[in-house]
Design an enzyme around this catalytic site. Structure first.
Site, short mmCIF file in Angstrom:
data_model
loop_
_atom_site.label_atom_id
_atom_site.label_comp_id
_atom_site.label_asym_id
_atom_site.label_seq_id
_atom_site.Cartn_x
_atom_site.Cartn_y
_atom_site.Cartn_z
N GLU A 204 0.82 -1.22 0.00
CA GLU A 204 0.00 0.00 0.00
C GLU A 204 0.85 1.27 0.00
O GLU A 204 0.55 2.23 -0.72
CB GLU A 204 -0.95 0.01 1.20
N HIS A 220 7.34 -26.85 4.37
CA HIS A 220 6.62 -28.01 3.85
C HIS A 220 6.05 -27.75 2.46
O HIS A 220 5.32 -28.60 1.93
CB HIS A 220 5.50 -28.40 4.82
N LYS A 310 -13.37 0.48 -5.27
CA LYS A 310 -14.57 0.80 -4.50
C LYS A 310 -15.60 1.52 -5.38
O LYS A 310 -16.80 1.25 -5.30
CB LYS A 310 -14.22 1.68 -3.30
#
Length: 315
Positions: A204, A220, A310
């Protein structure tokens, strides 16, 4: 709106102010808590969950999505955390809590979330307006922690206040090592949550992609991908000063097996208790992201892509 870089420079002062001015209410009596929040507001719930897993006292589940998890049955206590008070996902979580008849409350500056809480007689903790949500973490985190029955939380808040009063470290030197690179930010235990915070802040504030993962889980799966690493990769290892021997051994073995030819930047936490340690590296990571923004030639505060997203969703 206060520029992000000013609040990042005042991270410790913001935390101290929140610790001083936030009342110490009676902790909620529930043994299971859901903290609903997104982005810069949601990190408070993630840190609370990590603290509960490390220190005990109750079960905390951070939730970053619409509604609430399917297992929520009304017996939990829900905290809806949204700095703006207008986060769509968090609002839907509050609405689901109302449908379930569960106890819930809001931590916010206002907006539709505060209005919804007032409409349904749910408590509201009002926080100081005027900050970017991602820079308001101290203002959201302290009131949340003070409502939770986490073991020794007041002592941890007090120590964190002291630790965060100290300089964050040489953020400029670290940023220089990350400039033009793809950072892979790793941490064990609660520091995996801090690694996520570093990733979000770099993305950001510095407008630069980053990756995060958790030790030992990355041993893993992701470690295999280091057989052919990106040419611009750099490891950021977030570590505690007295980590368990088995964790230290994994760091060293992972480095020997997978990162022999990859730069590794180690950052050590400060403090005795988990909250102080984790926030010391949150503070450092925030500062690094701002320094990196300057090196990248971008302004830390604007998030044009999010605002455009948005706008499209509201059409």
């Amino acid at each position: 709106m206060i520029p992000v870089e000013k609040d990042v420079a005042r991270f410790g002062a913001l935390f101290a102010a929140a610790a001083t001015t936030t009342p110490q209410p009676q902790p909620c009596s529930a043994t299971s808590v859901i903290v609903a929040g997104m982005g810069g507001s949601g990190i408070a719930g993630r840190l609370a969950q990590a603290l509960a897993e490390r220190c005990g006292g109750l079960r905390v589940s951070a939730w970053s999505d619409y509604g609430l998890p399917a297992w929520a049955d009304g017996s939990e206590h829900v905290f809806a955390v949204s700095y703006s008070g207008n986060t769509a996902e968090t609002l839907s979580g509050a609405e689901r809590a109302i449908e379930l008849g569960t106890n819930w409350e809001a931590i916010t500056t206002g907006g539709r979330l505060a209005a919804l809480a007032h409409e349904h007689s749910a408590p509201v903790t009002a926080v100081e307006p005027g900050h970017q949500p991602r820079a308001a973490l101290p203002l959201l985190l302290v009131p949340l922690l003070r409502r939770l029955t986490l073991s020794g939380i007041e002592a941890q808040v007090a120590e964190a206040t002291e630790v965060l009063a100290e300089p964050a470290g040489d953020a400029g030197a670290i940023a220089a090592q990350l400039s033009g690179k793809l950072p892979f930010i790793y941490g064990a235990g609660g520091l995996a949550t801090v690694a996520y915070r570093w990733r979000c802040q770099i993305e950001e504030n510095a407008k630069q992609l980053a990756v995060h993962h958790a030790l030992p889980e990355l041993d893993h799966n992701e470690i295999v991908g280091w057989a052919a690493p990106p040419g611009n990769a750099v490891i950021v290892a977030l570590r505690e000063p007295d980590e368990p021997a088995r964790v230290a051994a994994r760091w060293e073995a992972s480095r020997a097996v997978a990162w022999r030819d990859v730069p590794v930047v180690e950052c050590r936490a400060h403090g005795k208790n988990p909250l102080a340690r984790w926030l010391s590296l949150v503070q450092l990571g925030d500062a690094v992201s701002v320094e990196l923004a300057h090196l990248n030639g971008v302004e830390p505060t604007p998030v044009v892509v999010i605002e455009e997203l948005k706008r499209r969703l509201e059409e």
